[in-house]
Every structure is written in C-alpha cells, then in structure tokens.
Motif scaffolding. Structure first.
Motif, PDB file in Angstrom:
ATOM      1  N   GLU A 187       0.825  -1.213   0.000  1.00  0.00           N
ATOM      2  CA  GLU A 187       0.000   0.000   0.000  1.00  0.00           C
ATOM      3  C   GLU A 187       0.857   1.261   0.000  1.00  0.00           C
ATOM      4  N   GLY A 188       1.941   1.236  -0.773  1.00  0.00           N
ATOM      5  CA  GLY A 188       2.779   2.416  -0.924  1.00  0.00           C
ATOM      6  C   GLY A 188       3.790   2.618   0.181  1.00  0.00           C
ATOM      7  N   LEU A 189       3.771   1.780   1.208  1.00  0.00           N
ATOM      8  CA  LEU A 189       4.706   1.906   2.317  1.00  0.00           C
ATOM      9  C   LEU A 189       5.804   0.853   2.180  1.00  0.00           C
ATOM     10  N   THR A 190       7.058   1.291   2.232  1.00  0.00           N
ATOM     11  CA  THR A 190       8.197   0.379   2.161  1.00  0.00           C
ATOM     12  C   THR A 190       8.991   0.462   3.452  1.00  0.00           C
ATOM     13  N   LEU A 191       9.279  -0.689   4.035  1.00  0.00           N
ATOM     14  CA  LEU A 191      10.089  -0.755   5.247  1.00  0.00           C
ATOM     15  C   LEU A 191      11.283  -1.671   5.004  1.00  0.00           C
ATOM     16  N   GLU A 192      12.388  -1.322   5.650  1.00  0.00           N
ATOM     17  CA  GLU A 192      13.592  -2.139   5.581  1.00  0.00           C
ATOM     18  C   GLU A 192      13.612  -3.075   6.786  1.00  0.00           C
ATOM     19  N   PHE A 193      13.776  -4.361   6.530  1.00  0.00           N
ATOM     20  CA  PHE A 193      13.757  -5.360   7.590  1.00  0.00           C
ATOM     21  C   PHE A 193      15.128  -5.975   7.823  1.00  0.00           C
ATOM     22  N   THR A 194      15.361  -6.357   9.060  1.00  0.00           N
ATOM     23  CA  THR A 194      16.478  -7.234   9.381  1.00  0.00           C
ATOM     24  C   THR A 194      15.870  -8.532   9.907  1.00  0.00           C
ATOM     25  N   ALA A 195      16.563  -9.629   9.697  1.00  0.00           N
ATOM     26  CA  ALA A 195      16.052 -10.929  10.133  1.00  0.00           C
ATOM     27  C   ALA A 195      17.175 -11.736  10.754  1.00  0.00           C
ATOM     28  N   GLU A 196      16.835 -12.517  11.755  1.00  0.00           N
ATOM     29  CA  GLU A 196      17.822 -13.367  12.406  1.00  0.00           C
ATOM     30  C   GLU A 196      17.151 -14.624  12.930  1.00  0.00           C
ATOM     31  N   THR A 197      17.918 -15.692  13.024  1.00  0.00           N
ATOM     32  CA  THR A 197      17.405 -16.921  13.621  1.00  0.00           C
ATOM     33  C   THR A 197      17.690 -16.885  15.115  1.00  0.00           C
ATOM     34  N   LEU A 198      16.789 -17.501  15.887  1.00  0.00           N
ATOM     35  CA  LEU A 198      16.930 -17.597  17.331  1.00  0.00           C
ATOM     36  C   LEU A 198      16.979 -19.069  17.716  1.00  0.00           C
ATOM     37  N   THR A 199      17.330 -19.335  18.958  1.00  0.00           N
ATOM     38  CA  THR A 199      17.312 -20.710  19.450  1.00  0.00           C
ATOM     39  C   THR A 199      15.869 -21.074  19.792  1.00  0.00           C
ATOM     40  N   PRO A 200      15.283 -22.043  19.116  1.00  0.00           N
ATOM     41  CA  PRO A 200      13.877 -22.357  19.356  1.00  0.00           C
ATOM     42  C   PRO A 200      13.666 -23.172  20.625  1.00  0.00           C
ATOM     43  N   LEU A 201      12.465 -23.098  21.165  1.00  0.00           N
ATOM     44  CA  LEU A 201      12.084 -23.955  22.276  1.00  0.00           C
ATOM     45  C   LEU A 201      12.114 -25.399  21.798  1.00  0.00           C
ATOM     46  N   GLN A 202      12.518 -26.296  22.665  1.00  0.00           N
ATOM     47  CA  GLN A 202      12.595 -27.708  22.287  1.00  0.00           C
ATOM     48  C   GLN A 202      11.247 -28.384  22.534  1.00  0.00           C
ATOM     49  N   ILE A 203      10.333 -28.100  21.640  1.00  0.00           N
ATOM     50  CA  ILE A 203       8.983 -28.659  21.688  1.00  0.00           C
ATOM     51  C   ILE A 203       8.670 -29.218  20.305  1.00  0.00           C
ATOM     52  N   GLY A 204       8.073 -30.407  20.249  1.00  0.00           N
ATOM     53  CA  GLY A 204       7.706 -30.980  18.970  1.00  0.00           C
ATOM     54  C   GLY A 204       8.845 -31.705  18.274  1.00  0.00           C
ATOM     55  N   GLU A 205       8.574 -32.137  17.050  1.00  0.00           N
ATOM     56  CA  GLU A 205       9.531 -32.910  16.259  1.00  0.00           C
ATOM     57  C   GLU A 205      10.516 -32.026  15.502  1.00  0.00           C
ATOM     58  N   GLN A 206      10.048 -30.871  15.068  1.00  0.00           N
ATOM     59  CA  GLN A 206      10.879 -29.883  14.381  1.00  0.00           C
ATOM     60  C   GLN A 206      10.467 -28.508  14.880  1.00  0.00           C
ATOM     61  N   GLN A 207      11.443 -27.603  14.944  1.00  0.00           N
ATOM     62  CA  GLN A 207      11.150 -26.264  15.440  1.00  0.00           C
ATOM     63  C   GLN A 207      11.889 -25.212  14.615  1.00  0.00           C
ATOM     64  N   ALA A 208      11.396 -23.998  14.708  1.00  0.00           N
ATOM     65  CA  ALA A 208      12.077 -22.850  14.098  1.00  0.00           C
ATOM     66  C   ALA A 208      11.737 -21.622  14.918  1.00  0.00           C
ATOM     67  N   ALA A 209      12.698 -20.712  15.018  1.00  0.00           N
ATOM     68  CA  ALA A 209      12.460 -19.449  15.713  1.00  0.00           C
ATOM     69  C   ALA A 209      13.214 -18.352  14.962  1.00  0.00           C
ATOM     70  N   VAL A 210      12.513 -17.315  14.596  1.00  0.00           N
ATOM     71  CA  VAL A 210      13.128 -16.200  13.872  1.00  0.00           C
ATOM     72  C   VAL A 210      12.610 -14.880  14.428  1.00  0.00           C
ATOM     73  N   ARG A 211      13.383 -13.847  14.211  1.00  0.00           N
ATOM     74  CA  ARG A 211      12.938 -12.512  14.610  1.00  0.00           C
ATOM     75  C   ARG A 211      13.157 -11.537  13.460  1.00  0.00           C
ATOM     76  N   LEU A 212      12.114 -10.804  13.125  1.00  0.00           N
ATOM     77  CA  LEU A 212      12.186  -9.741  12.129  1.00  0.00           C
ATOM     78  C   LEU A 212      12.088  -8.410  12.855  1.00  0.00           C
ATOM     79  N   ALA A 213      12.737  -7.401  12.322  1.00  0.00           N
ATOM     80  CA  ALA A 213      12.677  -6.070  12.932  1.00  0.00           C
ATOM     81  C   ALA A 213      12.619  -5.020  11.836  1.00  0.00           C
ATOM     82  N   ALA A 214      11.851  -3.976  12.094  1.00  0.00           N
ATOM     83  CA  ALA A 214      11.750  -2.860  11.159  1.00  0.00           C
ATOM     84  C   ALA A 214      11.495  -1.587  11.941  1.00  0.00           C
TER      85      ALA A 214
END
Length: 241
Positions: free
Chosen positions: A162-189
């Motif tokens: 909608e006409g708005l542009t933001l610059e993002f940074t992304a990083e992986t984090l240590t996920p909680l050990q729950i389930g068979e597979q996990q992922a944890a990420v953080r985005l910032a703008a």
C-alpha cells in the motif's frame, strides 16, 4: 497465523497483527507449491497430538486468557489482513510471507487453522498470538519451517505494501525444544523512529504446526516465559485425541 504486514502497516498505527499471513499469490518460487515427498515424514506410530485435527480440536487447544502470566491482558480481534507485501530481493519473499500459515498457497493444504491473539501494552508486549494449524498431508506441515530456514540468506530485505516500504532485518533464534521440528526467527523494522520486533516460534508435530508470535517494541525474546502456554497446547491435543 500472524500477519506479515503487522510490521508494515500496524507499526504505523499500533502494531496490529503479528504474522497472520495474508493473501495473493506471487511469482517467486515458494515452498507451498513444492510437492510433498512423503505423507508421513516422521514414520512410526502417529502421536495423538500429531493427528489430523478438526477446527474444533484446534480451537479447544488454544490457551485461555486466564492462563497468561501477569495481568492486564485483553483479547484482540482477529486479523482481517488480505494482502501480501512485495519483497525485495524476491528470493526473500518466503521469509516475509510463507512462514505464515495465512499464505495463499497454503489454503488448500490446511484442514484446520485456529488462532487467538492477546495484547498487553502495560507489560511491554504489544501482541501475543497462538495458533494451531492442521495440514491434510502431514509432510506439508513443515513448509513454514522450510521458509524460516531462508533467514540465513536473507538477513536484510525490504517489503512494500500500500505504498509503504520498510527495511527489515532478520535473524534466527534458538527455538524452544517442543515438537519434532522447530524454528524461531525474529524480524525487525523501524517506522518513524520506532523499532518493532516480530518474534516467531513454530513447532511441528505430525500433521500439526503450533505457532507463537510476539510483536513488540521490546527486543526481548520472551519465549521461555510463554513456553508453558505452548506446552499446554500440546497437552490439550493429547487429551482430546
């Protein structure tokens, strides 16, 4: 799940929507359209919490507001976001769009998807979302996790809506050990001097993907604080089997 545009538009108005995913198909190569290699990638007997769920099953497993730590929590309305931001470079589009179960390419693959969102500005946690999504083909439940793996090659990107542009940074984090597979990420703008952080945790168990999304101006990852709530979802799914 959590609206991807929460950092685009909601950052401008109050951070409404954490990665609830949105809408239209895009032209980039995405994980949604890749054929599943196996209907049961984990093999062995199916766990009760990994079985194919109905909408009622998924909804019943979500935490109640009374289970949240501290005070001041309120229930937020469900997101109505229906658009999908354009990401540059295009190869990073899955990081913004396909980590979310709301991605258009996933709609036909989901048997059930239920979520609930809470807000608590006094606690510095603008928004906290929990979701249970059940995938018809068990192998497809790992698609959002596959998208999360691209963060390593998409540390920075821009997203426009909608006409708005933001610059993002992304990083992986240590996920909680729950389930068979996990992922944890953080985005910032950053928008008009305010930096917003979107922290996403996803755990896969059989057909099901459990998600927890934090949206806040506070960079602190509170996943460990909220871990009992994710564990209670797993426990509830076991009980309702």
């Amino acid at each position: 799940m959590f609206t991807r545009t929460s950092l685009l538009i909601a950052a401008a108005v109050a951070l409404s929507a954490a990665l609830a995913g949105c809408g239209s198909e895009n032209d980039s190569a995405d994980t949604a359209d890749k054929p599943a290699t196996s209907a049961s990638p984990t093999g062995g007997a199916e766990k009760p919490e990994g079985r194919l769920l109905t909408a009622a099953d998924a909804k019943a497993a979500l935490p109640a507001i009374s289970e949240l730590p501290g005070s001041g929590w309120t229930t937020a309305p469900a997101s109505t976001e229906t658009t999908e931001p354009k990401v540059t470079p295009e190869k990073c589009s899955p990081v913004m769009n396909e980590i979310s179960t709301d991605y258009t390419g996933y709609k036909s693959k989901l048997a059930a998807r239920e979520n609930i969102t809470f807000t608590n500005e006094a606690a510095g946690q603008t928004e906290l979302l929990f979701e249970v999504a059940s995938w018809t083909n068990e192998a497809d439940s790992q698609l959002p996790l596959t998208a999360a793996q691209l963060v390593e090659n998409c540390k920075t990107f821009s997203a426009t809506e909608e006409g708005l542009t933001l610059e993002f940074t992304a990083e992986t984090l240590t996920p909680l050990q729950i389930g068979e597979q996990q992922a944890a990420v953080r985005l910032a703008a950053e928008f008009q001097g305010t930096k917003i952080y979107l922290t996403v945790f996803e755990a896969r168990i059989g057909h099901n993907l459990i998600s927890m999304v934090q949206t806040s101006p506070d960079p602190t990852d509170k996943s460990n604080e909220y871990k009992p709530l994710v564990e209670s979802i797993v426990t509830d799914l076991q009980k309702t089997a």
